[in-house]
Design a protein around this motif. Structure first.
Motif, short mmCIF file in Angstrom:
data_model
loop_
_atom_site.label_atom_id
_atom_site.label_comp_id
_atom_site.label_asym_id
_atom_site.label_seq_id
_atom_site.Cartn_x
_atom_site.Cartn_y
_atom_site.Cartn_z
N ALA A 239 39.27 28.36 35.88
CA ALA A 239 38.30 28.83 36.87
C ALA A 239 39.00 29.63 37.96
N PRO A 240 38.50 30.82 38.30
CA PRO A 240 39.12 31.61 39.36
C PRO A 240 39.08 30.92 40.72
N ILE A 241 39.94 31.36 41.61
CA ILE A 241 40.01 30.79 42.95
C ILE A 241 38.90 31.42 43.79
N SER A 242 37.70 30.92 43.62
CA SER A 242 36.55 31.47 44.31
C SER A 242 35.43 30.45 44.28
N PRO A 243 34.35 30.67 45.07
CA PRO A 243 33.23 29.73 45.05
C PRO A 243 32.28 29.95 43.89
N THR A 244 32.50 31.02 43.12
CA THR A 244 31.58 31.39 42.06
C THR A 244 31.63 30.41 40.90
N SER A 247 32.41 32.37 34.75
CA SER A 247 33.48 33.36 34.70
C SER A 247 33.30 34.25 33.49
N SER A 248 34.00 35.36 33.50
CA SER A 248 33.88 36.34 32.42
C SER A 248 35.26 36.61 31.84
N PRO A 249 35.55 36.14 30.59
CA PRO A 249 36.87 36.34 30.00
C PRO A 249 37.04 37.73 29.41
N ARG A 250 38.25 38.25 29.53
CA ARG A 250 38.56 39.54 28.94
C ARG A 250 39.88 39.40 28.18
N PHE A 251 39.93 39.90 26.96
CA PHE A 251 41.19 39.95 26.23
C PHE A 251 41.98 41.16 26.71
N ASN A 252 43.27 41.02 26.82
CA ASN A 252 44.10 42.15 27.20
C ASN A 252 45.46 42.04 26.51
N LEU A 253 46.32 42.99 26.77
CA LEU A 253 47.62 43.04 26.10
C LEU A 253 48.44 41.79 26.38
N ASP A 254 48.31 41.24 27.59
CA ASP A 254 49.14 40.10 27.99
C ASP A 254 48.57 38.76 27.55
N GLY A 255 47.28 38.70 27.21
CA GLY A 255 46.67 37.44 26.82
C GLY A 255 45.18 37.46 27.09
N ILE A 256 44.74 36.58 28.00
CA ILE A 256 43.33 36.54 28.40
C ILE A 256 43.24 36.50 29.91
N CYS A 257 42.30 37.27 30.44
CA CYS A 257 42.06 37.29 31.88
C CYS A 257 40.63 36.81 32.13
N VAL A 258 40.50 35.78 32.95
CA VAL A 258 39.19 35.24 33.31
C VAL A 258 38.86 35.77 34.70
N VAL A 259 37.78 36.53 34.80
CA VAL A 259 37.47 37.26 36.03
C VAL A 259 36.25 36.67 36.71
N ASP A 260 36.31 36.56 38.02
CA ASP A 260 35.16 36.16 38.82
C ASP A 260 34.08 37.24 38.67
N PRO A 261 32.90 36.90 38.16
CA PRO A 261 31.87 37.92 37.91
C PRO A 261 31.19 38.44 39.15
N SER A 262 31.43 37.81 40.30
CA SER A 262 30.75 38.26 41.52
C SER A 262 31.33 39.57 42.00
N HIS A 263 30.61 40.23 42.85
CA HIS A 263 31.06 41.51 43.40
C HIS A 263 31.16 41.39 44.91
N GLY A 264 31.87 42.32 45.49
CA GLY A 264 32.04 42.29 46.93
C GLY A 264 33.51 42.18 47.29
N ARG A 265 33.76 41.81 48.53
CA ARG A 265 35.14 41.79 49.01
C ARG A 265 35.97 40.71 48.32
#
Length: 403
Positions: A239-244, A247-265
């Protein structure tokens, strides 16, 4: 031959070792009887006390030699002839739980630095048990036995058994430890530069941000390389370091990145690399405070520290599920922090005068973490030091970080 899950080993698994005649080698040793570890008693004759001390040293030698070599299993209660297991006998003891605790306490006290190992008692016929000591190959070797007032000896293993390490072996072992430490420092510095320069999974350049790495030592010395499916299996713990929530996982060259789906600052992600290292970053950890006397400056939100402390046990659980052994280091860093204000106590605020804050490493032995509050306290004290305060004033009398 033995199951990965130590607690799942049964008498049937041990009997199978006898059936296939699995011989002793660098990673496995059989012992018919248990060590005599009775504590020193003034009423026991001196010669018997000396024998007991020798037995303690023997146990410590056996455990440390595995850690200084390839790791392995010590099976106590299995009779062997010329190194070939013949019978699963077990050993008798009135307090098996107490015996396991005694082994752990002896190793913790008389082997330095501490090593990573587990003890499991397998019940066999006639109320006897086989004691299995599983020792992990150490990433911070060499370890020495310092029992009693002896200066300490280093032991390793070869196909013939336990032996004392010579000068050239010790020099090589110490050099390897220093090389690994330098590799980890270089990795941290590289990632901090990449992300703070806008070349990370999210654009965080110029935004006050917090970054944490959980770095198992095994990730850098065992050439681990997990595929995407294996990394995906632990995604729910990232879980990302956020109140959200979510999460939204993305595969990438380095492995997997789990991104906070919220927008803003507030921007955050968790990247798990193919070698098992975890990187979690939260951007926007400081913002202008409404009604502040200095509207151009930004104020650190301690809420993000609470998010971090709540997420760390899950990150450690993900590493354990990948069966990566300890130890590991938690590396906490900040960037974009110049002119960010941190609340001390009462109405006091202190200002950071550095852009990057590299906090001290925090070591965890077995990557098992129920609560991160006390563990991270020394590092957070340094964060508050950077703003001119003696310590972090957010901890209550119970050692809990509060808002």
């Amino acid at each position: 031959m033995l199951p990965t899950d130590l607690d799942a080993i049964t008498e049937l698994d041990l009997q199978r070792l006898v059936e296939v005649a699995l011989p002793e080698k660098r990673t496995i040793e059989y012992k018919r009887e248990f060590y005599r570890l009775t504590l020193k008693d003034p009423h026991v004759p001196a010669k018997d006390q000396a024998h007991q001390r020798a037995q303690c040293v023997e146990l410590l030698k056996d455990i440390s030699s595995f850690a200084n070599s390839l790791g392995g299993h010590l099976l106590i209660g299995v009779e062997a002839t010329n190194g070939i297991p013949k019978e699963v006998r077990g050993v008798e003891h009135e307090n098996i739980d107490g015996l396991q605790l005694q082994i752990s306490e002896l190793a913790a006290r008389w082997i330095e630095p501490r090593i990573q190992f587990n003890v499991h008692a397998v019940p066999v016929a006639n109320t006897r048990h086989v004691i299995i000591i599983r020792v992990h190959q150490s990433m911070v070797a060499p370890h020495r036995v310092i029992y009693g007032k002896e200066p300490g000896q280093f032991y390793a293993r070869n196909t013939a058994g336990v032996y004392s390490m010579d000068t050239s072996e010790l020099r090589q072992a110490f050099g390897l430890s220093q090389t690994i430490s330098e590799t980890i420092r270089t990795f941290r510095s590289h990632r901090l530069n990449e992300v703070s320069s806008g070349r990370g999974p999210l654009m965080l350049r110029g935004i006050p941000s917090m970054m944490v790495h959980i770095v198992p030592l095994a990730s850098f010395v065992s050439r681990m390389n997990f595929d995407a499916a294996k990394l995906r299996s632990v995604q729910q713990k990232l879980a990302p370091i956020s109140p959200t929530v979510g999460s939204s996982p993305r595969f990438n060259l380095d492995g997997i990145c789990v991104v906070d789906p919220s927008h803003g600052r507030s921007r955050s992600y968790v990247q798990i690399f193919r070698n098992g290292v975890i990187e979690a970053t939260a951007g926007g950890v400081a913002a202008a405070r409404p009604g502040a006397n200095m509207p151009d400056d930004e104020y650190f939100s301690t809420q993000f520290v609470r998010y971090l402390l709540d997420r760390l046990p899950g990150y450690c659980e993900a590493i354990r599920k990948l069966e990566i052994p300890g130890p590991a280091w938690i590396l906490l860093s900040f960037f974009g922090m110049q002119k960010v204000w941190i609340h001390g106590h009462d109405s006091d605020w202190g200002c950071c005068n550095q852009d990057e804050l590299i906090l001290p490493d925090v070591q965890i032995e077995d990557i098992e973490l129920d609560s991160a509050d006390e563990l991270m306290r020394p590092a957070l004290d340094i964060l508050w030091n950077s703003a001119g305060f003696e310590r972090c004033f957010r901890y209550n009398s119970s050692g809990k970080f509060t808002l």
